[in-house]
Each structure stands twice: as C-alpha cells, then as structure tokens.
Write an enzyme that holds these catalytic residues in place. Structure first.
Site, short mmCIF file in Angstrom:
data_model
loop_
_atom_site.label_atom_id
_atom_site.label_comp_id
_atom_site.label_asym_id
_atom_site.label_seq_id
_atom_site.Cartn_x
_atom_site.Cartn_y
_atom_site.Cartn_z
N GLU A 229 98.61 45.83 75.49
CA GLU A 229 98.38 45.48 74.09
C GLU A 229 98.23 43.96 74.04
O GLU A 229 99.21 43.23 74.10
CB GLU A 229 99.55 45.98 73.24
CG GLU A 229 99.62 47.50 73.33
CD GLU A 229 100.83 48.10 72.66
OE1 GLU A 229 101.44 47.43 71.82
OE2 GLU A 229 101.17 49.25 72.99
N CYS A 263 99.76 39.49 66.25
CA CYS A 263 98.65 40.00 67.06
C CYS A 263 97.55 40.52 66.15
O CYS A 263 96.38 40.38 66.44
CB CYS A 263 99.14 41.10 67.99
SG CYS A 263 99.98 42.43 67.14
#
Ligand code: NAP
Length: 460
Positions: A229, A263
């Site tokens: 990720e 993110c």
C-alpha cells in the site's frame, strides 16, 4: 549497536530511541511467533476476535498518553485526539464480518461428496507500518490477521517508534498471548535479510514506493505473499453541478488535514470552468483559517510536518512550480509561525500544469494545485495522467455520471461527494505505483488467509 531514533518535529529533539535488533535475535523473535501460531489458530474464532477487541479497548484506555505521544512523534495537534475513531471502526467492522468472511465455501454436501474450501491462516504475518496514521494503518492488517489465526510481527516507522511497542503492550495486557503479537525494532538491512530468508508467510508493507520496491526485491524468490500500500497523488474533480461549499470543505480538509500527510489526501484538484473562480476563492479563505503551531497547544489546528525533510520536499515542489509560472495564493504573512523547517504554512497554487512536480509527484504536505477544466474528457485525461492510483474524489449530483467516470479511472477507490476516508466494508487497494493487494473488507480477510480445498468422497 544501531540505535533507531525518533526526532520530534515539535522541537527537533530526540524524543525516543531504541536499539535495533540484530539478525539472530530478530530471527529468534520470529521463531517465537511461529511456535505460537498453531495453538493460536486452534482457538475458536470467537475467542480470537474477542481478544483482539479487548486489545483495542485497552488501547483506547491509553488515549491520553497516545494523543500526547503522537503530537511529539509526528506533530499531529492534540485537539484532534488519537486515531481512535477509525481504529475502532475498522476493528469492530472486521470483527463483525470475521465469521462470514472466514467461513468455508461449500460447493457440495451430499451423500457422495463433501467438497468445500476452507480459509487457512498464512502463519506469521509481518506488518511494516508508516508514521502518518501510525495506529490506523497498522490496525488494518494487525486486527484481521490475528482474528484469522495468524501471529503478527510489527515493525513500526522510526518516526513513530513508540507506536508498535504501545499497541503490543495494550494487546498483551488485554490477554493476547505474548508471542502472538510482537513488536520489533529493525533497521532496513536486517528487515531485508529476514524477508530474504523466507521468515514470514505474508508481508503487508504500507509506505513509500521506494520502500515497497525494496521489500519486493528482498522477497524475490521466496514466494512470500506481499500486500503493498504505497504512495498516491489523489485528484479531486469538481463538476459544474457540484455542491460548491461541500466540495471546498471536503477537498481542502482532504488536502491539508494532518499537514497533508494522508496517503489518500487530495493532492491535485480539477474544477469545471464555471465554478473555478469561486472554488479557488473559497478554498484560499478556508485554508487561511488554519492556526499553524505547536501541536501540544490545544488552539493549534495545523501542526508541523512529521520531519523537516518532508517539509523540504514540499517547499521544493512549491518553489519549482513558482519558477515554472505557478501562482501561490495563500499569504505567508498569515502564517508567521512558518519557520522554514518542519512548521510549514499551507499553500494553494494555480496556473499549474502537469510538468510540475506539485501535479505529478506525491507532495504529502499541505500544498495543493488547482486547474481549470472544460469537460469530463479533459478531467479524465488529467486524472489518469499519473503514476499512482489510490483514490479519486468526484463532485457531482449525478451518481450515474460518477459511476461512468469511475469505470474509466485508473484508481483503487472512486468517491462521490466525499474523500479521504477508509470504509472498512470496502477493499482498500490501489493500482499502478500505489501497489497491489487489498486490506479491510472480506477481501482483506481473504488476503490474510490461503484457500485450502477439501474433496472428500464418501465410501458407498
Ligand atoms: P517509508 O519511508 O517507505 O516507511 C514506511 C515503513 O517502511 C517504515 O516502517 C519504514 O521504516 C519502513 N521501510 C522503508 N523502507 C524500508 C526498507 N528499505 N526496508 C525495510 N523497511 C523499510 O514511508 P513513510 O514515509 O513512512 O510513509 C509515507 C508514505 O507511505 C507515503 O508515500 C504514503 O503515501 C504512503 N502510505 C500509503 C498508504 C496506503 O494505504 N496506500 C497509507 C499510508 C501511507 P523506517 O521508518 O525505520 O525507515
């Protein structure tokens, strides 16, 4: 002995340090996790789920310390509390769906055959976590991995050195057996050596693209499953029928909350020409309300970036954009606490284009570029003109149009009229350089287990 240090962004002091574990000691720690795994997996699912939730509850009891430590370690203002909302929501949701997600898939149950697929835990899961949402990013894997019967070794970021230690302490105090969930302090080389030796059965890495590449290289040939990720450059697109005020509010929050260190933060915005001027004006006003300062001060709404070096990147992108003709709209005089270091004022840039790093490289700071567009086609091209693919935030009253655009978008999640949120019912995933795999949701459970097929033919 190598020391791992957390340099506080509050004042540049060493806030915490811990010795990095050498290879042999680290190997021994992973062996403990391996030995503990089978008996942990044999416990009934409800028992594992209940112990994980008790660990979550115990961490909640530590909230006062957690909040202060977060401010010191990574600069998040104390007024925002910890990360308990998302931390609890994700854990509770994964607990709710554990039984159905991990239930066998029965293909046939007859007088002739029992044919079914069971989900087996991988074994030892290695979680490598980042500092930006240190509890929430870790729990995405830690909670479902433990519930599914894996044991977990957690290596947290140097910037949030104390988070792994505290999480493990909370879980162990709540009754999770010691070797089932272990914290480890490691440098990069030892991490790579452990991975290359095939020490783990699954690795979840959340962090930078470069870090992800190193982990993938270290694991090459070991056949260890990896979830990656990684970075993002998430766009917002405001269409002509959007609710302007709601769009400004959510997109500016998405661009700047946590000093832009999310993110799935909003990193670039495209606005239909009919709303462009109003959107820009309202956005500048919105952002100008921040109070930049010491995160331990309850009045502070924008803390320093987690590390001076992250602010250097953001300042560099802003300077490069200005040199190429961009205009900065937020008045620096409103932010006298910007110290040229970690304390960085928010910024909005216009007259930007995709030749500028502020529009094509991850910024991970409180600065965002806004561009005017004429049509969906133009917006689509610009949104897809990116090496990352994590989330996209579409602003329109028309869900059919959003879904149609969504099908053309190279992204992990399509949002309409919201942004910067992890829905635990949906798979958290990305494409392109954002990585691969998926956490949370039923798919998260599937990724933390392997299928095992049973084909049982009954004697006549
Ligand atoms: P990072 O520097 O890659 O670090 C992430 C974690 O990986 C830390 O624990 C770090 O340890 C470790 N690490 C990095 N390189 C390593 C290597 N070669 N070998 C072993 N361990 C290594 O990333 P970050 O700066 O902490 O986090 C920010 C990045 O994470 C941004 O790019 C952001 O977009 C991304 N992120 C993505 C998601 C998502 O869901 N897609 C969520 C959150 C963050 P040390 O701290 O000790 O170096």
């Amino acid at each position: 002995m190598t020391m791992i240090r957390c340099i506080s962004p509050v004042d540049g002091s060493v806030y915490a340090e811990r010795p990095a574990m050498g290879y042999e000691d680290a190997k021994a720690l992973v062996d403990r996790a391996r030995k503990a795994q089978k008996s942990w997996a044999r416990r009934p699912l409800e028992e594992r789920v209940s112990l994980v939730l008790k660990g979550v509850a115990r961490l909640n009891e530590m909230a006062d310390d957690v909040v202060k430590e977060l401010a010191w370690q990574m600069g998040r203002p104390v007024r925002y509390g910890g990360e308990f909302k998302g931390f609890n929501e994700r854990s509770n949701y994964m607990a709710e769906i554990a039984a159905s997600s991990l239930a066998p898939i029965v293909v046939e149950s007859s007088d002739r055959f029992e044919r079914y697929i069971e989900r087996e835990p991988h074994g030892v899961v290695f979680v490598i976590a980042p500092w930006n949402y240190p509890y929430m990013t870790a729990i995405n894997t830690v909670a479902p991995a433990l519930m599914a019967g894996n044991t977990v070794v957690l290596k947290h970021a140097s910037q949030t050195l104390l988070v792994g230690e505290r999480m493990v302490r909370a879980f162990v105090e709540a009754g999770v057996p010691e070797d089932v969930f272990l914290n480890i302090f490691l440098d990069h080389d030892t991490t790579s050596k452990l991975i290359a030796a095939g020490s783990f059965n699954f690795i979840n890495f959340t962090g930078s693209v470069e870090g992800g590449r190193s982990i993938e290289r270290a694991a090459a040939g070991t056949f260890t499953g990896i979830g990656l990720e990684l970075g993002g450059k998430d766009p917002g697109y405001v269409m002509e029928d959007a609710d302007l005020d709601a769009a400004v509010d959510t997109l500016m929050d998405g661009a700047t909350y946590n000093s832009g260190q999310c993110c799935c933060g909003i990193e670039r915005i495209y606005v239909h020409e009919s709303l462009y001027d109003a959107f820009v004006e309202k956005s500048v006003a919105w952002v100008s309300n921040y109070k930049l300062g010491n995160p331990l001060d309850p009045e502070t709404t924008l803390g320093p970036m987690a590390n001076k070096r992250f602010a250097v990147t953001v300042r560099g992108q802003i300077d490069e954009a200005l040199a190429k003709g961009a205009k900065a709209l937020v008045d620096p005089k409103l932010f006298p606490t910007d110290d040229g270091g970690a304390y960085l004022a928010p910024q909005i840039l216009v007259d930007v284009d995709h030749s500028m790093s502020i529009m094509n490289e991850e910024t991970f700071g409180p600065a965002v570029g806004i561009m005017k567009v004429k049509s969906d086609a133009e917006a689509l091209d610009l949104m897809n003109d990116c090496k990352y693919g994590l989330t996209v935030s579409l602003w329109t009253k028309d869900p059919v149009r959003a879904a149609r655009l969504g099908r053309e978008l190279e992204t992990g999640t399509v949002f309409m009229n919201r942004a910067d949120y992890l829905d635990p019912g949906l798979c958290w995933t990305g494409c392109k350089e954002t990585g691969r795999g998926g956490s949370l949701s039923v798919i998260g459970f599937h990724n933390l287990t392997r299928p095992k097929s049973y084909h049982l033919k009954k004697a006549l």
